[in-house]
Motif scaffolding. Structure first.
Motif, short mmCIF file in Angstrom:
data_model
loop_
_atom_site.label_atom_id
_atom_site.label_comp_id
_atom_site.label_asym_id
_atom_site.label_seq_id
_atom_site.Cartn_x
_atom_site.Cartn_y
_atom_site.Cartn_z
N ALA A 137 0.99 -1.21 -0.04
CA ALA A 137 -0.12 0.10 0.24
C ALA A 137 1.02 1.16 0.01
N VAL A 138 1.67 1.52 -1.16
CA VAL A 138 2.57 2.59 -1.30
C VAL A 138 2.40 3.24 -2.55
N SER A 139 1.94 4.76 -2.48
CA SER A 139 1.58 5.40 -3.85
C SER A 139 3.08 6.01 -4.20
N ASN A 140 3.33 6.14 -5.61
CA ASN A 140 4.42 6.37 -5.94
C ASN A 140 5.88 6.12 -5.20
N PRO A 141 6.01 4.65 -5.36
CA PRO A 141 6.94 4.18 -4.51
C PRO A 141 8.41 4.29 -5.21
N ASP A 142 9.20 4.48 -4.42
CA ASP A 142 10.72 4.66 -4.70
C ASP A 142 11.08 3.29 -5.38
N LEU A 143 11.32 3.02 -6.51
CA LEU A 143 11.60 1.61 -6.97
C LEU A 143 13.10 1.18 -6.74
N THR A 144 13.97 2.32 -6.73
CA THR A 144 15.44 2.08 -6.03
C THR A 144 15.42 1.21 -4.90
N GLN A 145 14.38 1.48 -4.09
CA GLN A 145 14.29 0.98 -2.70
C GLN A 145 13.97 -0.54 -2.79
N TYR A 146 13.42 -0.72 -3.72
CA TYR A 146 12.78 -2.24 -3.85
C TYR A 146 13.71 -2.89 -5.04
N GLY A 147 14.66 -2.37 -5.65
CA GLY A 147 15.64 -3.14 -6.43
C GLY A 147 14.75 -3.27 -7.79
N LEU A 148 13.85 -2.42 -7.99
CA LEU A 148 13.08 -2.28 -9.24
C LEU A 148 13.39 -1.49 -10.27
N ALA A 149 14.33 -0.50 -9.94
CA ALA A 149 14.74 0.55 -10.88
C ALA A 149 15.91 -0.24 -11.69
N ASP A 150 16.50 -0.96 -11.30
CA ASP A 150 17.52 -1.89 -12.00
C ASP A 150 17.39 -3.37 -11.40
N PRO A 151 16.45 -3.85 -12.12
CA PRO A 151 15.84 -5.25 -11.52
C PRO A 151 16.82 -6.45 -11.65
#
Length: 411
Positions: free
Chosen positions: A104-118
């Motif tokens: 339940a996160v709006s506009n998530p920081d993708l880097t925090q989840y490793g999804l910017a460079d998957p």
């Protein structure tokens, strides 16, 4: 009255059992519905038309379905033969992928989840659906799930085991065997040695580089028939030696592929040391394998890629050097295999010939006849014990007979 009471009790018990069974079924059905609701997709595995799988730091491996069971690789090199079983497995696991929980996160920081460079990116085209992209990032703190995202949507969690099923390298997705189909029985094998001039052999008048030796060939009529030496002479073949060589070729697994070699000379494949050709019972077409030089740069690493190898096949990863360079004559790639295969080729043209005087089974022997100094004798097995004809008053030394048969087998 007693009969009515017993009947009433039996009916009550049956009702309670039925109620218990019904509750259990409802509980299981609810669990099934919950798990079914987690599924991201409703398509069947066979509906997947194409896939692209990109691991971090690697070029994408892409393939498209040819028919229900067969795939072809489209990138990074269309000449790479596919391991269709693995492409189908990825399709199956993709169709079963589940969303275990949505963050339940709006506009998530993708880097925090490793999804910017998957760590892994999967692109799929599925019949009846628009193309979609899946990204997989870090493991979450419990180390049970991975963060994932589809087409830039919400971040959700997938089980790490489901992620593993999709996380396939090019080596996992390519056919890495020496033969087209290692489940097909080989019915013919032939090979020639080729003079390369690269060995430190002092010869007064060496042959020209590329000169081939006589062809050595063995064949059998079917998978249950014995092997026969058919070239350079016709003779019975040493079944054990031939089987060992055939099994090594049939079940060997390659590693460290070079799909676009600049020069075959760099691998000892121009000319190669051996040319080996096999034909199997499936289509009978010749399959030619070229064996080159040993790679002495480094010991080969463990190349386990998730699909099991047969026991004893391609397992000698501790051999000196980095393996033996080989190439299929009909493909571009050069790769390595365990080098012990070189020890299985005979050094003489008739090295695979059966040389033993007795080739049968010692256990199946029931009678041995001999003539000694003009006298005829026979050893006869009766009820597991050996007797002699003509009969004598002295008992037969069973241990001596066994030793004699053993010597006969080795002669």
């Amino acid at each position: 009255m007693k009969g009515r009471s017993a009947l009433a009790l039996a009916l009550a018990l049956a009702a309670l059992c039925g109620l218990y069974v019904g509750k259990q079924w409802l509980r299981q059905e609810k669990v099934r519905q919950v798990e079914e609701a987690k599924k991201l997709y409703a398509f069947a595995p066979g509906a997947v038309r194409s896939l692209s799988i990109k691991q971090v730091g690697e070029a994408p491996s892409a393939g498209k379905r040819v028919d229900a069971d067969t795939w072809e690789i489209t990138a990074p090199n269309p000449t790479i033969p596919p391991f269709s079983y693995m492409w189908n497995r990825v399709s199956e696991k993709l169709s079963e992928l589940k969303n275990e929980a949505t963050l339940a996160v709006s506009n998530p920081d993708l880097t925090q989840y490793g999804l910017a460079d998957p760590a892994l990116q999967v692109n799929a085209e599925v019949e009846g659906m628009p193309p979609f992209e899946l990204r997989f990032g870090f493991l979450e703190p419990t180390q049970i799930y991975r963060y994932a995202q589809q087409d830039g949507g919400p971040v959700f969690l997938v089980k790490k085991d489901d992620y593993f099923e999709l996380d396939r390298s090019l080596d996992d997705l390519r056919q890495r065997f020496l033969v087209n189909d290692r489940d097909a029985d080989i019915l013919r094998l032939e090979f020639v040695r080729i003079w390369t001039g690269r060995d430190n052999v002092t010869m007064e008048d060496p042959p020209a580089v590329g000169t081939e030796s006589v062809t050595v060939a063995v064949a059998r009529d079917n998978k249950d028939a014995p092997w026969k030496l058919v070239s350079p002479i016709a003779a019975p073949a040493d079944q054990d030696r031939v089987k060992q060589l055939v099994d090594e070729i049939q079940f060997e697994v390659g590693y460290n592929f070079v799909d676009n070699p600049e020069s075959l000379k760099d691998y000892g494949l121009d000319p190669p040391r051996f040319r080996v050709t096999v034909q199997d019972a499936k289509d009978g077409k010749p399959q030619t394998i070229l064996l080159g030089d040993l790679d002495k740069s480094a010991p080969p690493a463990n190349q386990d890629s998730g699909h099991r190898q047969p026991a004893g096949a391609g397992q000698n990863q501790d051999a000196p050097g980095g393996g033996l360079f080989v190439k299929r004559a009909d493909r571009d790639a050069v790769f390595r295999i365990a080098p012990q295969i070189l020890t299985l080729f005979p050094h003489s043209p008739d090295g695979l010939r059966e040389r033993r005087l007795f080739m049968g089974s010692a256990k199946e022997l029931t009678r041995i006849e001999a003539t000694v100094k003009g006298e005829n004798y026979a050893l006869v097995k009766d009820a597991g014990a050996w007797t002699i004809e003509p009969a004598t008053t002295d008992p037969v030394d069973q241990q001596a007979v066994s030793a004699f048969i053993g010597e006969l087998k080795e002669t």
